[in-house]
Design a protein around this motif. Sequence first.
Motif, PDB file in Angstrom:
ATOM      1  N   GLN A   1      60.608  17.764  50.339  1.00  9.87           N
ATOM      2  CA  GLN A   1      62.020  17.851  50.674  1.00  9.87           C
ATOM      3  C   GLN A   1      62.933  17.490  49.502  1.00  9.87           C
ATOM      4  N   LEU A   2      62.355  16.922  48.467  1.00 16.17           N
ATOM      5  CA  LEU A   2      63.164  16.400  47.365  1.00 16.17           C
ATOM      6  C   LEU A   2      63.454  17.486  46.338  1.00 16.17           C
ATOM      7  N   HIS A   3      64.682  18.002  46.391  1.00 15.94           N
ATOM      8  CA  HIS A   3      65.133  19.018  45.441  1.00 15.94           C
ATOM      9  C   HIS A   3      66.483  18.574  44.878  1.00 15.94           C
ATOM     10  N   LEU A   4      66.489  18.208  43.612  1.00 19.69           N
ATOM     11  CA  LEU A   4      67.726  17.738  42.991  1.00 19.69           C
ATOM     12  C   LEU A   4      68.616  18.913  42.622  1.00 19.69           C
ATOM     13  N   SER A   5      69.899  18.760  42.882  1.00 15.85           N
ATOM     14  CA  SER A   5      70.860  19.793  42.520  1.00 15.85           C
ATOM     15  C   SER A   5      71.904  19.201  41.591  1.00 15.85           C
ATOM     16  N   PRO A   6      72.456  19.994  40.664  1.00 17.51           N
ATOM     17  CA  PRO A   6      73.517  19.485  39.782  1.00 17.51           C
ATOM     18  C   PRO A   6      74.724  18.972  40.557  1.00 17.51           C
ATOM     19  N   VAL A   7      75.044  19.632  41.677  1.00 17.24           N
ATOM     20  CA  VAL A   7      76.191  19.207  42.486  1.00 17.24           C
ATOM     21  C   VAL A   7      75.968  17.804  43.030  1.00 17.24           C
ATOM     22  N   LEU A   8      74.787  17.564  43.592  1.00 17.88           N
ATOM     23  CA  LEU A   8      74.479  16.252  44.154  1.00 17.88           C
ATOM     24  C   LEU A   8      74.497  15.181  43.065  1.00 17.88           C
ATOM     25  N   CYS A   9      73.859  15.451  41.950  1.00 13.37           N
ATOM     26  CA  CYS A   9      73.784  14.457  40.873  1.00 13.37           C
ATOM     27  C   CYS A   9      75.169  14.124  40.319  1.00 13.37           C
ATOM     28  N   SER A  10      76.005  15.142  40.150  1.00 13.11           N
ATOM     29  CA  SER A  10      77.346  14.894  39.602  1.00 13.11           C
ATOM     30  C   SER A  10      78.198  14.094  40.581  1.00 13.11           C
ATOM     31  N   ARG A  11      78.079  14.392  41.875  1.00 13.19           N
ATOM     32  CA  ARG A  11      78.856  13.643  42.870  1.00 13.19           C
ATOM     33  C   ARG A  11      78.391  12.195  42.949  1.00 13.19           C
ATOM     34  N   ILE A  12      77.096  11.983  42.849  1.00 13.52           N
ATOM     35  CA  ILE A  12      76.568  10.614  42.857  1.00 13.52           C
ATOM     36  C   ILE A  12      77.106   9.823  41.676  1.00 13.52           C
ATOM     37  N   MET A  13      77.059  10.430  40.482  1.00  7.87           N
ATOM     38  CA  MET A  13      77.495   9.706  39.287  1.00  7.87           C
ATOM     39  C   MET A  13      79.010   9.484  39.291  1.00  7.87           C
ATOM     40  N   ASN A  14      79.771  10.437  39.813  1.00  6.47           N
ATOM     41  CA  ASN A  14      81.228  10.242  39.912  1.00  6.47           C
ATOM     42  C   ASN A  14      81.554   9.042  40.808  1.00  6.47           C
ATOM     43  N   ARG A  15      80.885   8.975  41.945  1.00  2.00           N
ATOM     44  CA  ARG A  15      81.130   7.865  42.866  1.00  2.00           C
ATOM     45  C   ARG A  15      80.641   6.548  42.251  1.00  2.00           C
ATOM     46  N   PHE A  16      79.504   6.586  41.603  1.00  3.06           N
ATOM     47  CA  PHE A  16      78.945   5.378  41.015  1.00  3.06           C
ATOM     48  C   PHE A  16      79.850   4.824  39.911  1.00  3.06           C
ATOM     49  N   PHE A  17      80.322   5.693  39.015  1.00  2.00           N
ATOM     50  CA  PHE A  17      81.184   5.222  37.931  1.00  2.00           C
ATOM     51  C   PHE A  17      82.525   4.713  38.460  1.00  2.00           C
ATOM     52  N   ALA A  18      83.027   5.341  39.522  1.00  2.00           N
ATOM     53  CA  ALA A  18      84.250   4.837  40.149  1.00  2.00           C
ATOM     54  C   ALA A  18      84.010   3.428  40.701  1.00  2.00           C
ATOM     55  N   SER A  19      82.835   3.213  41.265  1.00  2.00           N
ATOM     56  CA  SER A  19      82.487   1.884  41.784  1.00  2.00           C
ATOM     57  C   SER A  19      82.378   0.875  40.647  1.00  2.00           C
ATOM     58  N   LEU A  20      81.761   1.278  39.535  1.00  2.00           N
ATOM     59  CA  LEU A  20      81.611   0.369  38.397  1.00  2.00           C
ATOM     60  C   LEU A  20      82.961  -0.045  37.832  1.00  2.00           C
ATOM     61  N   ARG A  21      83.883   0.908  37.749  1.00  2.00           N
ATOM     62  CA  ARG A  21      85.215   0.573  37.243  1.00  2.00           C
ATOM     63  C   ARG A  21      85.903  -0.437  38.168  1.00  2.00           C
ATOM     64  N   LYS A  22      85.734  -0.229  39.474  1.00  2.00           N
ATOM     65  CA  LYS A  22      86.352  -1.147  40.430  1.00  2.00           C
ATOM     66  C   LYS A  22      85.698  -2.525  40.373  1.00  2.00           C
ATOM     67  N   ILE A  23      84.391  -2.557  40.224  1.00  2.00           N
ATOM     68  CA  ILE A  23      83.680  -3.833  40.102  1.00  2.00           C
ATOM     69  C   ILE A  23      84.158  -4.579  38.876  1.00  2.00           C
ATOM     70  N   ASP A  24      84.330  -3.859  37.763  1.00  2.00           N
ATOM     71  CA  ASP A  24      84.825  -4.495  36.539  1.00  2.00           C
ATOM     72  C   ASP A  24      86.241  -5.030  36.713  1.00  2.00           C
ATOM     73  N   SER A  25      87.066  -4.279  37.424  1.00  2.00           N
ATOM     74  CA  SER A  25      88.453  -4.720  37.615  1.00  2.00           C
ATOM     75  C   SER A  25      88.539  -5.968  38.484  1.00  2.00           C
ATOM     76  N   GLU A  26      87.533  -6.171  39.327  1.00  2.00           N
ATOM     77  CA  GLU A  26      87.509  -7.342  40.200  1.00  2.00           C
ATOM     78  C   GLU A  26      86.871  -8.543  39.524  1.00  2.00           C
ATOM     79  N   SER A  27      86.325  -8.322  38.326  1.00  2.00           N
ATOM     80  CA  SER A  27      85.612  -9.395  37.630  1.00  2.00           C
ATOM     81  C   SER A  27      86.564 -10.178  36.732  1.00  2.00           C
ATOM     82  N   SER A  28      86.190 -11.420  36.486  1.00  2.00           N
ATOM     83  CA  SER A  28      86.947 -12.255  35.561  1.00  2.00           C
ATOM     84  C   SER A  28      85.999 -13.248  34.910  1.00  2.00           C
ATOM     85  N   ASN A  29      86.483 -13.905  33.878  1.00  2.00           N
ATOM     86  CA  ASN A  29      85.640 -14.884  33.195  1.00  2.00           C
ATOM     87  C   ASN A  29      85.212 -16.028  34.108  1.00  2.00           C
TER      88      ASN A  29
END
Length: 242
Positions: free
Chosen positions: A73-101
């Motif tokens: 059942q495992l078939h990777l598609s460029p659409v799926l991979c790009s959407r995953i990475m877009n959401r992931f990087f958006a999450s990383l940016r938000k995590i960084d913005s919530e971080s402090s020393n």
Amino acid sequence: MIENPQFIRMFFTQYKEIPTYTAYCEQDAIPENRDDSSDDISDGISDDISSNNIRYIVRFIKKWTRSYFDNDQLHLSPVLCSRIMNRFFASLRKIDSESSNENTFIGMYVHRCLVAFFNSILVEEFLLCQLVRNINIDSANPITNDQIFVSNLSEVNNGMYSLREILPLFTFVFSCPLWGLYLKSRDENGKEMPVYTEYMKFQDRDKEELKEAYKVVLLFDKEKKEFPNPYSPLNSLAIQRK
């Protein structure tokens, strides 16, 4: 462990250098006469600090990689991979913005990033799945806690469908035997974290053997019953931002 400076100093002295590790081979490169049972972690375990100890977890990684080839059942598609990475990087940016020393430590930061990664795969793969229509999941990203991801996983994994069939990529990624080394296993009251509980369910019958392999790799006290991981010493180090 956080209260023990000597342990923390020993831990990071031990792992400050990059050792030469035994690497697993791809499925088609595995010798036919190879007997995986020879990697039984109960035989010949050495207490010496040696990169050879990593071989006790290599067989779990090999088994995990084989599951990729075994899942039709495992078939990777460029659409799926790009959407995953877009959401992931958006999450990383938000995590960084919530971080402090003042409140950002390596252990929790790694945990937050991993949970955001898992949720990105689960949500985007689910949204592209046309087979399931009676399940509602939260499309928000888990930034400051695990609740969104835990709820989404519980909603999808309700027993009516096989996760391996509807979310094959998520199932494959989330079952990687290495994640347990970095996820926070228990909260401040000693209760097992829900994310860690769900992760261990994916280890299925390998759970106890994997625990022993972790102990060997991390030179963990063999008498302790809980799963070892370096979260506590990592979380004693603050992330300093300029």
